[in-house]
Design a protein around this motif. Structure first.
Motif, short mmCIF file in Angstrom:
data_model
loop_
_atom_site.label_atom_id
_atom_site.label_comp_id
_atom_site.label_asym_id
_atom_site.label_seq_id
_atom_site.Cartn_x
_atom_site.Cartn_y
_atom_site.Cartn_z
N LEU A 166 40.42 31.21 40.79
CA LEU A 166 40.41 32.38 41.66
C LEU A 166 40.66 31.91 43.09
O LEU A 166 40.05 30.94 43.55
CB LEU A 166 39.04 33.07 41.56
N THR A 174 41.46 36.48 46.84
CA THR A 174 41.12 37.43 45.78
C THR A 174 39.61 37.64 45.74
O THR A 174 39.14 38.78 45.57
CB THR A 174 41.65 36.94 44.43
N LEU A 175 38.87 36.56 45.90
CA LEU A 175 37.41 36.71 45.93
C LEU A 175 37.00 37.65 47.05
O LEU A 175 36.18 38.56 46.86
CB LEU A 175 36.75 35.33 46.11
N GLN A 205 38.76 39.97 48.40
CA GLN A 205 39.18 41.32 48.01
C GLN A 205 38.16 41.94 47.04
O GLN A 205 37.78 43.09 47.17
CB GLN A 205 40.56 41.23 47.36
N TRP A 206 37.74 41.13 46.06
CA TRP A 206 36.79 41.63 45.07
C TRP A 206 35.49 42.07 45.73
O TRP A 206 34.91 43.09 45.35
CB TRP A 206 36.49 40.55 44.02
N ASP A 216 36.07 45.24 47.63
CA ASP A 216 36.27 46.38 46.72
C ASP A 216 35.00 46.75 45.96
O ASP A 216 35.00 47.72 45.20
CB ASP A 216 37.36 46.05 45.68
N LYS A 242 33.78 45.12 43.49
CA LYS A 242 33.96 44.81 42.07
C LYS A 242 32.64 44.26 41.49
O LYS A 242 31.90 43.54 42.17
CB LYS A 242 35.09 43.77 41.93
N PHE A 299 30.69 41.82 39.66
CA PHE A 299 30.69 40.48 39.10
C PHE A 299 29.51 39.71 39.68
O PHE A 299 28.86 40.17 40.62
CB PHE A 299 32.01 39.75 39.41
#
Lengths: 79, 368, 368, 79
Positions: B261, B265-266, B268-269, B272, B274, B276
């Motif tokens: 990853l 992206t982390l 972004q997650w 967002d 997300k 996790f």
């Protein structure tokens, strides 16, 4: 009887093709698998190994006529 | 019928014509795997004008992908493949609707993901995904185009098409890793998946348009070193056509994968929201000097104890200083639960600070 | 031996290894044609790490190329293919030395172009180029990888390799256009050249590395609608191996091609002082209102007389108001001299004014 | 005798395969070409048409044994 080899069976046997001596000729696909397991123990551990007889998928019970063209086809996963 | 000049060379083929082109435009195709096989499938299906193209892959682009995954660029190394692919494919054909899914297929997301597509392409590289795709397609009644390779040999077939045979009709059960080389460890000559993938794209076009003879009921084997081919006729076995439910896990022990990853992206997650779990596996002092806002501290030196009571259900992201210990931690987690969705952050904290500075960082002390 | 992690998946192949990778790195391959066949050849040879990759093509990217020439982008429509391809391929693998040649192969430039390469790929789409490539390779003693297609059928072979048969040993003389569809007029399903081109790339790798059995002495025929293949064994004929000199022309009457030229490239050529003849084929009044600085006025209404005494030796660029009359003029020139290098400027004067304004324009009167 | 067709010859004949009636069976490749030209005049204009006999390139003088597998292979130029 000539047996075409594919995938990992080529590596196990060390060539692309295999000849079954006439005196050993197995009567069915299942018997052929037993013969192969004896000759090449590493083939035994292949749980899913497809066998084609005259270019058709064959179950263990299928008889092997004398002129049959046989192929061993293991699954492959690369991509 | 609207004739698009973009496809004039296809529509002027007597056996193809504007009717087949229209069928492509209306088709919804899901390509699972955006690697060696998926790249040529995606490039040609996008170029030829498939209307809706889903792409599912949980990995990021690596430098050692580029010899065979020729859609990506060096600058995209570290980016999720589906994002990188969607960006490239849009530039090739902006009229295709691209649906990128950055995920690893698993028994929980498979049916929901596949249900909206007409045709599925199995462009994966492991048995776990292949048996899962087979079973999901059988349950949903979708045809799928299978392609796989081993060194210089390729296999191609169309499965579950019009009551035809399935993957399990050839290979009933998944081999164990001890039997057959699997995972991302075997060698691949760059162009070999290019050949198999282009065959897969053509089979998808045959299914969609009705042009030509799809490879249903036949396993095509290509020996590309010797340029020979072998076809095995298949028989559909009713027990394989009546699957009603996915298995809870398709993992073949020892062959689970850790996805890489990127820090972007982390970030972004997190932004967002997300769902996790982020595990920071560095030691006490490193953690205190600065850690990400939502990171749970589970130092690698005491990892087993620290994670014993974790409820491993949602995706887990492991994080360390440079990205090495997080890899180890990720593999330890997979040993506990081999169908877990696990990511390891490339470059760890140092990469985060270099690219994102102090954003979302708590207790960062200045470098003195 | 230096092992590059980029190629780790290839070098770990037992039959390939770092030795074969090193041979790729040292190889100089020329791909002639950057279209449907050339694109996959270029993508995979660049990805796999061929050290020096020449690409020769005189065309520009068109919108109706994109369904099969999946390397290019919509934004590159109008650009010379070799420039567009080199830009994309550099992003894929910056370690490959790319040599773009924006030209149509002809008997004057062929030997000089081919002599510096080890292996040639015939990725063209017309008989004129194919016979010229064959003869040039025979004269220079270079092996070449042949690929060609007709609808859903493909042909692949390796010619002139280690005293093996040549293209003329299969097809001794070029067919006339009345016999076989040629030029850029036949239909092509996008992925079909993708399959043939990937086979060509693999044959090139076999020749370079010695891995596998190159398709020498054999013509491989693929029927991709039915997934069957047919091989014809060939015999080398001494009369075809002893060619000493190119023919003065390979043109098959009626099948010469006009290349399209963008206004940017024309501008570049003028700036660079490239040696060509620019013919403005508009009528007197249009020409007087504004013409490019070095344009010779040869109105289409009197074209035959105007061009009768022109010495047609260097490349000719035809130019008009919108790009339609320049096409006609270009074809008239080809009727006079069918191996002439002729370009027609896309969009003509209107496109020039829109993109470059009054640069290099003489006597432009304001639009009132 | 069965003749496999490829490329433009499929379009000229209108099918992928062609049967030469036993009573017409030509003795050489050259004679076969003459027979084809009679049946399908459009084939006559193909100046370069390769003929494979039992999967080998054959010159006009080559004899055609009775069980020969013949294929007509025209050049193709697309790319």
């Amino acid at each position: 009887m000539e047996i075409l080899l594919f995938g990992i069976t080529r590596e196990i046997v060390g060539q692309n093709q295999l000849t079954v001596p006439t005196q050993d000729r197995p009567e069915t696909v299942g018997k052929l698998k037993e013969w192969l397991a004896q000759q090449y123990p590493a083939l035994q551990k292949l749980s899913s190994l497809a066998v084609a007889v005259d270019s058709e998928y064959a179950d263990d019970a299928q008889p092997l006529p004398s002129g049959a063209e046989v192929a061993l086809i293991p699954p492959v996963s690369g991509g | 019928m609207n004739i698009n000049p973009r496809y004039s060379r296809q529509t002027q083929l007597p056996t193809f014509g504007p009717e087949a082109q229209q069928k492509l435009a209306e088709a919804r195709v899901l390509v699972i795997g955006a690697g060696g096989l998926g790249v040529p499938v995606l490039q040609y299906l996008a170029g030829m004008g498939v209307g809706t193209l889903g792409l599912a892959d949980g990995d990021v682009v690596s430098l050692n992908n580029l010899h065979r995954q020729v859609l990506y660029t060096e600058a995209q190394v570290g980016q999720p493949k589906v994002e990188a692919a969607a960006k490239q494919l849009t530039q090739l054909n902006s009229t295709v609707k691209l649906l990128p899914f950055h995920l690893h297929l698993n028994p929980k997301n498979a049916l929901n993901l596949l249900k909206d597509f007409d045709v599925v392409i199995d462009a994966t590289d492991n048995f776990e995904a292949r048996y899962l795709i087979n079973d999901a397609c059988v349950i949903l009644g979708k045809p799928f185009v299978y392609g796989a390779l081993h060194q210089f040999e390729g296999q191609v077939s169309v499965f579950n098409y019009q009551s035809g045979p399935t993957y399990r009709c050839v290979f009933p059960t998944p081999p164990t890793p001890a039997e057959i080389p699997d995972c991302n460890t075997a060698g691949v000559l760059g162009v070999v998946p290019g050949i198999i993938g282009t065959y897969q794209a053509l089979e998808a076009v045959k299914i969609i348009t009705g042009v030509g003879e799809p490879l249903t009921g036949v396993l095509l084997m290509l020996d590309l070193l010797q340029n020979t081919q072998f076809k095995m006729k298949l028989k559909a076995k009713p027990e394989n056509q009546s699957i009603k439910k996915l298995k809870s896990s398709y993992a073949t022990a020892g062959c689970s994968t850790v996805a890489a990853l990127s820090v972007e992206t982390l970030h972004q997650w997190i932004e967002d929201g997300k769902d996790f779990m982020l595990l920071d596996v560095r030691e006490q002092q490193e953690y205190q000097q600065g850690h990400l806002t939502n990171a749970r501290h589970t130092p690698l030196s005491d990892f087993e104890a620290q994670t014993r009571n974790l409820f491993l259900e949602k995706p887990v992201v492991t994080f360390c200083q440079k990205g090495v210990r997080s890899q180890k931690a990720a593999h330890l987690l997979l040993d506990k639960k081999n169908d877990l969705e696990v990511y390891s952050v490339i470059g760890g904290m140092e990469q985060w600070l270099a690219q994102l500075g102090n954003q979302l960082v708590i207790n960062q002390t200045p470098n003195t």
